[in-house]
Design an enzyme around this catalytic site. Structure first.
Site, mmCIF file in Angstrom:
data_model
loop_
_atom_site.group_PDB
_atom_site.id
_atom_site.type_symbol
_atom_site.label_atom_id
_atom_site.label_comp_id
_atom_site.label_asym_id
_atom_site.label_seq_id
_atom_site.Cartn_x
_atom_site.Cartn_y
_atom_site.Cartn_z
ATOM 1 N N LYS A 22 0.867 -1.190 0.000
ATOM 2 C CA LYS A 22 0.000 0.000 0.000
ATOM 3 C C LYS A 22 0.893 1.226 0.000
ATOM 4 O O LYS A 22 1.826 1.329 0.807
ATOM 5 C CB LYS A 22 -0.858 -0.017 1.255
ATOM 6 C CG LYS A 22 -1.582 1.291 1.548
ATOM 7 C CD LYS A 22 -2.514 1.090 2.715
ATOM 8 C CE LYS A 22 -3.084 2.384 3.216
ATOM 9 N NZ LYS A 22 -4.112 2.169 4.239
HETATM 10 C C1 5RP Z 1 -1.702 4.572 7.979
HETATM 11 C C2 5RP Z 1 -2.600 3.647 7.218
HETATM 12 C C3 5RP Z 1 -3.982 4.055 7.050
HETATM 13 O O1 5RP Z 1 -4.843 2.957 6.960
HETATM 14 C C4 5RP Z 1 -4.186 4.777 5.784
HETATM 15 O O2 5RP Z 1 -3.188 5.640 5.426
HETATM 16 C C5 5RP Z 1 -5.487 5.418 5.896
HETATM 17 O O3 5RP Z 1 -6.072 5.611 4.740
HETATM 18 P P1 5RP Z 1 -6.380 7.098 4.260
HETATM 19 O O4 5RP Z 1 -5.046 7.777 4.053
HETATM 20 O O5 5RP Z 1 -7.108 6.835 2.961
HETATM 21 O O6 5RP Z 1 -7.235 7.755 5.294
HETATM 22 O O7 5RP Z 1 -2.231 2.612 6.772
HETATM 23 O O8 5RP Z 1 -0.400 4.149 7.892
#
Ligand code: 5RP
Length: 268
Positions: free
Chosen positions: A172
């Site tokens: 991710k």
């Molecule tokens: C933090 C994460 C969070 O789940 C993620 O970044 C959250 O998602 P968004 O940025 O879309 O609110 O993994 O490290």
């Protein structure tokens, strides 16, 4: 890849579209109560049905998700820091045995490339991958970005490639300019985080551009649960990810779903 690991991965990334809409609600693990996530059970009510996977912590899973619900879970298993301390100083917070007991489809851990704790978080990843291989559990590496890092293709490409080299089964990261090169140089599927709340059309554009550049989906949080209509927003994101709709089509869907619920909102 073992049968069990492939089976779990197929519960996260749809084998028909090779895409996924993951709903990230793990923010509390270092932020505490987060706007829109004060009562996770309430946040989930209108949107869980549209998520392919929920990404969350063990505590929120136990307290806020019905064990009879069919939505697969990606469990965050790294943490140990808060917004008040250096975030990169993470450890592994859940034993693989408990992840299996909770019957999750995958586990997620953050790496902090370029930070003071780079080595520690990369070794956490390598250890988790060893365990994941032993038990058939896919590992999602989250490329966390410190304030001092540039969110550009060079840096994010470095993070994603290192995660894949250490054995992460999917990664991710954040969308950036020249995202195609980040995807090209990473041999495992990539999902994008949404980041800070944007106007809905901009968040849909971000989703569209990431998918066009080769991302296999999103692991999105704030741009869904902080939207003025979270259920409409997640359905619009799905339309891009799974139905190849463009930004205008997805935004039209968002507006139309939102207007259908207007009377409900007025009464609430
Ligand atoms: C933090 C994460 C969070 O789940 C993620 O970044 C959250 O998602 P968004 O940025 O879309 O609110 O993994 O490290």
């Amino acid at each position: 890849m073992s049968w069990g690991l492939q089976n779990r991965l197929a519960r996260i990334i749809n084998p028909r579209t090779h895409r996924t809409v993951m709903l990230a609600i793990d923010h509390g693990y270092f932020l505490g109560p987060t706007s829109g996530l004060e009562v996770p059970r309430e946040t989930l009510k209108p949107i869980q049905a549209y998520a392919d996977t929920l990404m969350l912590t063990r505590g929120v899973l136990r307290t806020s998700v019905d064990p009879c619900s069919p939505t697969p879970i990606v469990l965050r298993v790294s943490g140990g820091t808060s917004i008040l301390t250096p975030l990169s100083n993470e450890g592994i917070t859940v034993a693989m045995e408990d992840a299996i007991r909770l019957n999750v489809a995958g586990v997620a851990l953050s790496i902090f490339v370029g930070s003071e704790h780079e080595r520690q978080t990369l070794l956490n990843l390598a250890h988790l991958v060893d365990e994941g291989e032993r038990y058939g559990m896919p590992v999602l590496a989250v490329t966390a970005v410190g304030k001092e890092m540039n969110r550009d293709a060079r840096y994010l490409g470095l993070c994603c490639r290192i995660a894949a080299e250490l054995g992460a089964h999917f990664v991710k990261t954040y969308y950036c300019e020249d995202f195609e090169s980040v995807v090209r140089n990473c041999p495992v599927p990539i999902v994008i985080a949404g980041g800070k709340k944007l106007p809905e059309k901009d968040a849909l554009r971000l989703t569209y551009q990431a998918i066009q550049s080769g991302a296999c989906g999103v692991d999105m949080g704030r741009n869904i649960f902080q939207s003025e209509d979270p259920a409409a927003m997640i359905q619009a994101v799905r339309a891009i990810v799974h139905e190849n709709k463009n930004v205008d089509q997805a935004y039209e869907l968002f507006q139309s779903l939102r207007s259908q619920r207007e009377p409900e909102r007025m009464l609430a």
